[in-house]
Design a protein around this motif. Structure first.
Motif, PDB file in Angstrom:
ATOM      1  N   GLY B  98      43.117  52.057  47.284  1.00  0.00           N
ATOM      2  CA  GLY B  98      43.927  52.364  46.104  1.00  0.00           C
ATOM      3  C   GLY B  98      43.941  51.265  45.054  1.00  0.00           C
ATOM      4  O   GLY B  98      44.692  51.341  44.082  1.00  0.00           O
ATOM      5  N   MET B  99      43.121  50.238  45.229  1.00  0.00           N
ATOM      6  CA  MET B  99      43.177  49.102  44.307  1.00  0.00           C
ATOM      7  C   MET B  99      42.745  49.477  42.892  1.00  0.00           C
ATOM      8  O   MET B  99      41.811  50.255  42.703  1.00  0.00           O
ATOM      9  N   LEU B 100      43.430  48.870  41.926  1.00  0.00           N
ATOM     10  CA  LEU B 100      43.019  48.979  40.529  1.00  0.00           C
ATOM     11  C   LEU B 100      41.982  47.879  40.286  1.00  0.00           C
ATOM     12  O   LEU B 100      41.915  46.925  41.056  1.00  0.00           O
ATOM     13  N   PRO B 101      41.204  47.993  39.204  1.00  0.00           N
ATOM     14  CA  PRO B 101      40.234  46.931  38.906  1.00  0.00           C
ATOM     15  C   PRO B 101      40.879  45.542  38.882  1.00  0.00           C
ATOM     16  O   PRO B 101      40.313  44.576  39.393  1.00  0.00           O
ATOM     17  N   THR B 102      42.084  45.449  38.335  1.00  0.00           N
ATOM     18  CA  THR B 102      42.756  44.146  38.279  1.00  0.00           C
ATOM     19  C   THR B 102      43.080  43.626  39.685  1.00  0.00           C
ATOM     20  O   THR B 102      43.127  42.427  39.921  1.00  0.00           O
ATOM     21  N   ASP B 103      43.309  44.549  40.614  1.00  0.00           N
ATOM     22  CA  ASP B 103      43.567  44.129  41.995  1.00  0.00           C
ATOM     23  C   ASP B 103      42.297  43.572  42.633  1.00  0.00           C
ATOM     24  O   ASP B 103      42.350  42.648  43.447  1.00  0.00           O
ATOM     25  N   VAL B 126      38.618  39.999  31.616  1.00  0.00           N
ATOM     26  CA  VAL B 126      38.382  41.217  32.394  1.00  0.00           C
ATOM     27  C   VAL B 126      38.243  42.366  31.409  1.00  0.00           C
ATOM     28  O   VAL B 126      39.057  42.504  30.506  1.00  0.00           O
ATOM     29  N   GLU B 127      37.185  43.180  31.565  1.00  0.00           N
ATOM     30  CA  GLU B 127      37.006  44.296  30.623  1.00  0.00           C
ATOM     31  C   GLU B 127      36.361  45.489  31.320  1.00  0.00           C
ATOM     32  O   GLU B 127      35.735  45.339  32.376  1.00  0.00           O
ATOM     33  N   PRO B 128      36.509  46.681  30.732  1.00  0.00           N
ATOM     34  CA  PRO B 128      35.875  47.859  31.314  1.00  0.00           C
ATOM     35  C   PRO B 128      34.354  47.753  31.156  1.00  0.00           C
ATOM     36  O   PRO B 128      33.871  47.142  30.203  1.00  0.00           O
ATOM     37  N   ARG B 135      32.300  54.452  35.910  1.00  0.00           N
ATOM     38  CA  ARG B 135      33.233  53.641  35.130  1.00  0.00           C
ATOM     39  C   ARG B 135      33.715  52.518  36.022  1.00  0.00           C
ATOM     40  O   ARG B 135      34.199  52.755  37.123  1.00  0.00           O
ATOM     41  N   GLY B 136      33.554  51.321  35.548  1.00  0.00           N
ATOM     42  CA  GLY B 136      33.922  50.162  36.365  1.00  0.00           C
ATOM     43  C   GLY B 136      34.491  49.042  35.530  1.00  0.00           C
ATOM     44  O   GLY B 136      35.162  49.270  34.518  1.00  0.00           O
ATOM     45  N   PHE B 137      34.181  47.838  35.945  1.00  0.00           N
ATOM     46  CA  PHE B 137      34.787  46.658  35.311  1.00  0.00           C
ATOM     47  C   PHE B 137      33.801  45.499  35.300  1.00  0.00           C
ATOM     48  O   PHE B 137      32.804  45.497  36.036  1.00  0.00           O
ATOM     49  N   VAL B 201      36.070  56.718  38.500  1.00  0.00           N
ATOM     50  CA  VAL B 201      37.200  56.029  39.124  1.00  0.00           C
ATOM     51  C   VAL B 201      38.340  55.881  38.141  1.00  0.00           C
ATOM     52  O   VAL B 201      38.133  55.522  36.991  1.00  0.00           O
ATOM     53  N   GLY B 202      39.513  56.145  38.595  1.00  0.00           N
ATOM     54  CA  GLY B 202      40.645  55.989  37.699  1.00  0.00           C
ATOM     55  C   GLY B 202      41.778  55.251  38.318  1.00  0.00           C
ATOM     56  O   GLY B 202      41.806  54.951  39.470  1.00  0.00           O
TER      57      GLY B 202
END
Lengths: 378, 202, 249
Positions: B98-103, B126-128, B135-137, B201-202
């Motif tokens: 369940g992690m977000l990109p920031t996690d 940090v950017e998309p 879709r990632g980071f 991914v969202g």
């Protein structure tokens, strides 16, 4: 591990302008001088004049101006709790120590204790001890062993020797405590902070272990615990020493908090990223004994959010909300709140919190990512 | 005291067998990190035979300390990024689906701080980004290891796809090396492919 | 982050020291000093460490030996380079920003040296893409070092000696007798590298894991420097000396 430790009284304390004469001590000094050369340009040294001035001021207050003058203090950016004094007069303090001290008297207690190891030249005694023991260990390993039981017994003996190598002897610890506690009182500090600081560090080790489901390493861990094991017996002696001092003395908490405050966000961030939930929770709780500030609530939110179990995220949201309700909340508390709300599926609340964060930190390095995440989930 | 400890500690390292490297030939698509991720390198690289982790693989041009690309091929829930360094006293954080990109960025940072024993690590942006059509980071970072004093810069690009973390990172000394091979790294990232239907991914 | 990296820097000299091996010279063989102008070489403060080693493999630093070796090696490096027609400049300790630049490049140099040692000298760890190449560099920014030190080339020298004590020598015999094992009498490792400051390229690199010459004496320091600077780059048009290998201790 105090067996066979050298007797502290055998060696004369350091005097002003002391330079070593013996071959081994001179060699030891030249190594440390080389180390100091490298430290001078190290990326790890915190060079902020205000913070350095404050730590130095505290040190000078406890040991006196003339004793203080030749000592060089380096504050290094390392999250673990440690401080060390070298025989040449170089002192190294980890930033993790500054996070853990609750007031100036506690800092003074550590500085005074380290200084006594220096004035009484304990390091060179350990150096000599190491040499002797390591040589003995090598000779031991030469003995041909018959059977596994004998081999096991031998390795236990060797391990014991290895563990004792870098530990100050009980005699040296007593000496450092006996000298430094009166120094604290003389400088107007509450000498009772000496046992409190060691007691809270012992308790932190327990807290780390409980959260990790492990055995506490308070009596054998690395860093300052390896070299200065704060045994229960030592704590009792420290209490007796403090009680023998005249009543009074201040802890200078306000001055300490003000001096460390500019660095506090970095120090607590370093600690949270150690992935030591129990120890960090204990440190925060200890600092919050006089009340949960916005900074402390934010840090606790970060700690719970980082561990990230489902109920952790709920708890984190609560801490962030309390922080953001305070007038001096760090803007990052809005970020933390927004992220846990998003993970919990509370999109509107999450977006609102993240918007608050970006309003307060328009040039945030993660701005575009945060914006995207806030949009995407909608 | 420190130097003596270093000496004693390093005595054990001498016995460590040398790490072998194999050629990765340019122009051929290869599977990396024992995973479904494939890469088509435009230039030759050297692959380190010992893996940094069960789902990881490292490549270099001039030697690991000078330029290192690491592929993370589908880190599953409850796994660490790379091998534990000291599980008992410095356990590494674990990935969660369940992690977000920031996690992920946060997990990466903590893993590096713990494995490198250094508090000198910072995330510089940090950017998309798009990663293997997902879709990632992307994030940039800098760090210094104690005892080494070389400032390094790094860049990571990745995505969470199908509940797993897919990522490629690059790091090199800030002096000369990072800029010199950044484009070589980005070319690897641009060539990355993951099979199957693209998962957003969202 | 390769876990390997964390240890490489530490292990470099030790790895060399542990193998009773031969000197290994790696160089950009095409490199020559220009024939038509003076060659100025900046010598960075050499890493010099001399001590003794007891039976327990605890190294004991010796301040007098280290200081003597530092002085003697510097004098011999100076004499040796003068003999080749080069001028050496011993870089003084720098202050402020320059001190940081020097420290940053020294750190980078140690890392590059670690990579060279690992990938060119350790068996089985060669990089396939660099099989027949020697193209390591500090990058063109190294010209800054030339400006600070006032030279066109930089020389990095490192020596590490630990002389076995009498007890250790007895132990060594016992070890061989009882277990047939090998226990080194001590450590005598050194390396030196030359950097072209116009390009930052490392044009010459020599690792000697079993260095000869007792660095505590004048004769020994002469021998050490001669061995370490075997096959040092020549000037354009200069003929290489006879192909015989330099005498080992």
């Amino acid at each position: 591990m105090s067996a066979a430790a050298p007797v502290a009284a055998q060696i004369a304390p350091i005097t002003a302008g002391y330079t070593p004469v013996d071959k081994d001590e001179r060699g030891f000094w030249s190594e440390v001088e080389e180390l100091e050369r490298n430290i001078k340009t190290s990326a790890f040294v915190i060079r902020d004049p205000a913070l350095n001035g404050y730590v130095r001021g505290t040190f000078c207050r406890i040991v006196g101006a003339s004793e203080c003058a030749p000592i060089r203090i380096y504050i290094v950016r390392t999250a673990d709790f440690n401080a060390s004094m070298y025989p040449t007069g170089m002192m190294i303090i980890n930033s993790g120590l500054l996070l853990r001290m609750r007031d100036e008297a506690q800092l003074a207690a550590i500085l005074g204790h380290e200084f006594t190891h220096y004035t009484h030249r304990h390091q060179i005694q350990i150096f000599r001890d190491v040499k002797r023991k390591a040589n003995a260990a090598a000779w031991l390993s030469m003995i041909p062993v018959g059977g596994l039981a004998a081999a096991a017994a031998l390795s236990v003996a060797q391990l014991g020797m290895a563990a004792s190598i870098f530990t100050f002897s009980r005699g040296m610890e007593s000496e450092a405590d006996a000298v430094s506690v009166p120094l604290m009182a003389r400088a107007g500090y509450d000498p009772g902070q000496a046992w409190r600081v060691w007691e809270q560090l012992r308790a932190e080790q327990d807290a780390t272990a409980i959260a990790r489901n492990a055995k506490s390493r308070k009596d054998k861990n690395g860093g300052i615990f390896g070299s200065h094991p704060p045994t229960a017996e030592r704590l009792a002696t420290l209490k007796t020493l403090a009680a023998a001092q005249p009543a009074g003395g201040s802890d200078e908490r306000a001055a300490y908090v003000a001096a460390v405050r500019p660095w506090w966000p970095k120090l607590v961030d370093d600690q949270i990223k150690l992935n030591d939930f129990g120890g960090t929770e204990f440190v925060l709780g200890k600092l919050a004994e006089t009340g949960w500030t916005a900074d402390l609530l934010y840090a606790r939110g970060e700690l719970y959010r980082t561990r990230g179990r489902p109920d952790d995220l709920t708890q984190a949201a609560g801490f962030y909300r309390s922080a953001t309700a305070m007038p001096d909340t760090p803007a990052e508390a809005w970020r933390g709140l927004g992220l846990v709300e998003l993970r919990a599926g509370r999109v509107v609340e999450g977006q609102a919190a993240l918007a608050n964060y970006l309003k307060a930190r328009p040039d945030a390095t993660d701005r575009s990512m945060i914006e995207m995440m806030a949009e995407e989930v909608s | 005291m420190k130097k003596i400890m270093v000496f004693l500690a390093s005595a054990a390292l001498v016995a460590t067998p040398a790490l072998a490297y194999k050629l990765v030939t340019h122009g051929q698509r290869v599977a990396v990190a024992k995973s479904a991720m494939t890469i088509a390198p435009p230039i030759d690289w050297n692959r380190q035979q010992s893996r940094p982790g069960r789902n990881a693989e490292a490549w270099t041009l001039d030697g690991m300390p000078l330029n290192e690309v690491t592929f993370y091929g589908g880190i599953a829930a409850d796994q660490t990024l790379f091998k534990e360094v000291n599980k008992k006293e410095k356990p590494l954080p674990r990935f969660a689906a369940g992690m977000l990109p920031t996690d992920v960025v946060q997990m990466f940072e903590a893993s590096y701080r713990l494995a490198g024993g250094s508090a000198l690590f910072s995330v510089d942006g940090v950017e998309p980004a798009t990663f293997a059509s997902n879709r990632g980071f992307r994030f940039r970072y800098s760090f210094t290891l104690e005892g080494e004093e070389v400032k390094r810069l790094g860049e990571a690009t990745g995505a969470i796809v199908g509940g797993k973390l897919w990522m490629i990172t690059y790091e090199a000394p800030a002096i000369h090396y990072f800029d010199r091979n950044l484009a070589d790294y980005r070319a690897l990232v641009a060539s990355a492919q993951l099979p199957g239907p693209t998962v957003t991914v969202g | 982050m390769g876990r390997s990296r964390l240890f490489i820097a530490l292990a470099v000299l030790l790895t060399c020291a542990s193998l009773p091996g031969q000197a290994e010279i790696k160089a950009d063989t095409s490199f020559r000093f220009p024939a038509d102008k003076p060659v100025k070489i900046i010598v960075f403060r050499p890493d010099v460490k001399v001590g003794s080693m007891g039976v327990g493999t605890v190294e004991e630093p010796n301040a007098d030996w280290t200081a003597a070796a530092r002085t003697k090696l510097a004098a011999q490096i100076d004499a040796h380079q003068k003999g080749g027609g080069n001028e050496v400049i011993f870089l003084a300790d720098q202050e402020g920003e320059n001190a940081q630049v020097v420290a940053d490049y020294q750190a980078l140099f140690r890392t590059v040296a670690a990579a060279i040692t690992q990938h060119k000298m350790a068996p089985g760890a060669g990089l396939p893409t660099k099989k027949n190449k020697f193209d390591w560099t500090l990058g063109p920014g190294a010209t800054k070092l030339g400006e600070i030190g006032g030279g066109d080339y930089a020389l990095f020298v490192s020596t590490h000696d630990a002389y076995g004590t009498a007890g250790r020598k007895v132990m060594q015999l016992l070890f061989a007798g009882m277990f047939g094992g090998y226990m080194p009498a001590g450590i005598h490792a050194s390396y030196a590298a030359l950097v072209d400051l116009k390009t930052g390229n490392i044009v010459w690199f020599n690792v000697d894991p079993a260095s000869g010459g007792d660095v505590r004496t004048d004769e020994g320091a002469t021998k050490r420097v001669e061995q370490l600077f075997t096959q040092f780059p020549l000037r354009e048009g200069q003929a290489a000396p006879s192909a015989e290998p330099a005498p080992k201790k």
